[in-house]
Design a protein around this motif. Structure first.
Motif, PDB file in Angstrom:
ATOM      1  N   VAL A  11      35.897  -9.097   9.648  1.00 44.98           N
ATOM      2  CA  VAL A  11      36.032 -10.547   9.827  1.00 44.98           C
ATOM      3  C   VAL A  11      37.331 -10.795  10.596  1.00 44.98           C
ATOM      4  N   VAL A  12      37.179 -11.203  11.845  1.00 48.22           N
ATOM      5  CA  VAL A  12      38.293 -11.258  12.786  1.00 48.22           C
ATOM      6  C   VAL A  12      38.895 -12.660  12.896  1.00 48.22           C
ATOM      7  N   ASP A  13      40.150 -12.801  12.516  1.00 51.14           N
ATOM      8  CA  ASP A  13      40.976 -13.979  12.853  1.00 51.14           C
ATOM      9  C   ASP A  13      40.390 -15.330  12.448  1.00 51.14           C
ATOM     10  N   VAL A  14      39.822 -15.427  11.267  1.00 54.75           N
ATOM     11  CA  VAL A  14      39.273 -16.718  10.828  1.00 54.75           C
ATOM     12  C   VAL A  14      40.431 -17.491  10.185  1.00 54.75           C
ATOM     13  N   GLN A  15      41.245 -18.075  11.074  1.00 48.81           N
ATOM     14  CA  GLN A  15      42.521 -18.677  10.689  1.00 48.81           C
ATOM     15  C   GLN A  15      42.553 -20.176  10.950  1.00 48.81           C
ATOM     16  N   GLN A  16      43.377 -20.854  10.160  1.00 45.60           N
ATOM     17  CA  GLN A  16      43.473 -22.313  10.231  1.00 45.60           C
ATOM     18  C   GLN A  16      43.906 -22.807  11.616  1.00 45.60           C
ATOM     19  N   GLY A  17      44.703 -22.027  12.306  1.00 46.15           N
ATOM     20  CA  GLY A  17      45.191 -22.434  13.620  1.00 46.15           C
ATOM     21  C   GLY A  17      44.094 -22.692  14.636  1.00 46.15           C
ATOM     22  N   PHE A  18      42.916 -22.110  14.418  1.00 42.17           N
ATOM     23  CA  PHE A  18      41.802 -22.334  15.341  1.00 42.17           C
ATOM     24  C   PHE A  18      41.143 -23.698  15.139  1.00 42.17           C
ATOM     25  N   GLU A  19      41.599 -24.449  14.156  1.00 43.01           N
ATOM     26  CA  GLU A  19      41.107 -25.816  13.959  1.00 43.01           C
ATOM     27  C   GLU A  19      41.847 -26.810  14.873  1.00 43.01           C
ATOM     28  N   ASP A  20      42.884 -26.349  15.549  1.00 42.44           N
ATOM     29  CA  ASP A  20      43.728 -27.210  16.389  1.00 42.44           C
ATOM     30  C   ASP A  20      43.064 -27.429  17.756  1.00 42.44           C
ATOM     31  N   PRO A  60      55.322 -18.049  21.626  1.00 48.76           N
ATOM     32  CA  PRO A  60      55.971 -19.282  21.144  1.00 48.76           C
ATOM     33  C   PRO A  60      54.995 -20.455  21.251  1.00 48.76           C
ATOM     34  N   GLY A  61      54.952 -21.271  20.234  1.00 47.02           N
ATOM     35  CA  GLY A  61      54.078 -22.441  20.265  1.00 47.02           C
ATOM     36  C   GLY A  61      52.653 -22.182  19.809  1.00 47.02           C
ATOM     37  N   SER A  62      52.269 -20.925  19.614  1.00 49.56           N
ATOM     38  CA  SER A  62      50.908 -20.637  19.168  1.00 49.56           C
ATOM     39  C   SER A  62      50.731 -21.084  17.723  1.00 49.56           C
ATOM     40  N   PRO A  63      49.592 -21.722  17.419  1.00 51.24           N
ATOM     41  CA  PRO A  63      49.336 -22.098  16.026  1.00 51.24           C
ATOM     42  C   PRO A  63      49.016 -20.890  15.136  1.00 51.24           C
ATOM     43  N   LEU A  64      48.945 -19.700  15.728  1.00 46.50           N
ATOM     44  CA  LEU A  64      48.636 -18.496  14.960  1.00 46.50           C
ATOM     45  C   LEU A  64      49.872 -17.648  14.655  1.00 46.50           C
ATOM     46  N   ARG A  65      51.062 -18.146  15.008  1.00 45.51           N
ATOM     47  CA  ARG A  65      52.258 -17.320  14.787  1.00 45.51           C
ATOM     48  C   ARG A  65      52.651 -17.320  13.306  1.00 45.51           C
ATOM     49  N   ASP A  68      53.761 -20.304  10.756  1.00 43.18           N
ATOM     50  CA  ASP A  68      53.038 -21.547  11.023  1.00 43.18           C
ATOM     51  C   ASP A  68      51.866 -21.627  10.036  1.00 43.18           C
ATOM     52  N   PRO A  69      51.568 -22.801   9.491  1.00 43.68           N
ATOM     53  CA  PRO A  69      50.426 -22.913   8.577  1.00 43.68           C
ATOM     54  C   PRO A  69      49.122 -22.412   9.205  1.00 43.68           C
ATOM     55  N   GLY A  70      49.024 -22.509  10.519  1.00 39.43           N
ATOM     56  CA  GLY A  70      47.827 -22.057  11.227  1.00 39.43           C
ATOM     57  C   GLY A  70      47.598 -20.563  11.166  1.00 39.43           C
ATOM     58  N   ASN A  71      48.622 -19.813  10.784  1.00 39.93           N
ATOM     59  CA  ASN A  71      48.495 -18.360  10.669  1.00 39.93           C
ATOM     60  C   ASN A  71      47.634 -17.966   9.466  1.00 39.93           C
ATOM     61  N   HIS A  72      47.537 -18.841   8.478  1.00 43.01           N
ATOM     62  CA  HIS A  72      46.793 -18.528   7.253  1.00 43.01           C
ATOM     63  C   HIS A  72      45.287 -18.512   7.507  1.00 43.01           C
ATOM     64  N   PHE A  73      44.588 -17.695   6.711  1.00 44.71           N
ATOM     65  CA  PHE A  73      43.127 -17.706   6.767  1.00 44.71           C
ATOM     66  C   PHE A  73      42.596 -19.086   6.401  1.00 44.71           C
ATOM     67  N   LYS A  74      41.435 -19.441   6.962  1.00 49.23           N
ATOM     68  CA  LYS A  74      40.759 -20.657   6.534  1.00 49.23           C
ATOM     69  C   LYS A  74      40.448 -20.513   5.041  1.00 49.23           C
ATOM     70  N   GLY A  75      40.382 -21.649   4.350  1.00 53.63           N
ATOM     71  CA  GLY A  75      40.212 -21.659   2.902  1.00 53.63           C
ATOM     72  C   GLY A  75      39.056 -20.821   2.394  1.00 53.63           C
TER      73      GLY A  75
END
Length: 194
Positions: A11-20, A60-65, A68-75
């Protein structure tokens, strides 16, 4: 389709930052998250191994860094970690392929005798595709759950623009036609492991 008893789900990169959407732009396949969750449930119920991959961006500026909250897995992914009866691996990476992450995915799979794995996650044509290609090159039998992935519209050289759907189709044709992976639907995989 025959799925081995120890086939892994990657399961690859299912992270909150991809909701942006402001950062990434328009996406395709709104059903992807549901399909990823169904694959996770089926894999965990069957006792097969699951690999959770997180992208720790260094841009820098990536929501996946990291940080950043976006780095976390989706719930729905975070709440499924540690819930299966089979082996589980958590790895981080800062490039496209999960095979260049920490700990070493190839070593973990080989040590467990895994010769077959399924790829699901984000983005279809980036980290998911790269992981599938590399798996094929390393001699694994790879299944690519196209409908359990999604991506975003993109602009390439000379102003060329492709929609997320066009990019997903290009990934499917490249992986399948190039012999890197078997491109399948998630429902086929779920049925095969039940």
């Amino acid at each position: 389709m025959e799925i081995t008893e120890n086939a892994a789900l990657v399961v690859v990169d299912v992270q909150q930052g991809f909701e942006d959407e402001e950062y990434w732009g328009p996406r395709n396949n709104p059903e992807a998250d549901r399909n990823i969750a169904e694959l996770l449930d089926a894999w965990q119920a069957s006792g097969r191994p699951v690999v959770f991959v997180r992208h720790d961006s260094q841009k820098p500026g990536s929501p996946l860094r990291v940080g950043d909250p976006g780095n976390h897995f989706k719930g729905y992914v975070a709440e499924r970690r540690g819930k299966g009866t089979g082996p589980e691996l958590f790895l981080t990476k800062s490039v496209n392929s999960a095979f260049y992450g920490t700990p070493d995915l190839d070593a973990w799979l080989r040590e467990a005798g895994v010769r077959q794995f399924v790829v699901a996650g984000i983005q279809t044509n980036m980290c998911a595709e790269t992981t599938a290609r590399m798996g094929g090159n390393l001699g694994y039998e790879v299944f690519f759950a196209l409908d359990a992935t999604y991506t975003f519209d993109a602009v390439g050289p000379w102003g060329w623009k492709l929609s997320a759907d066009e990019l997903a189709r290009a990934t499917a044709v490249t992986l399948h036609g190039g012999g890197f992976a078997n491109v399948v639907r998630s429902e086929e995989l779920v049925a095969a492991v039940r």
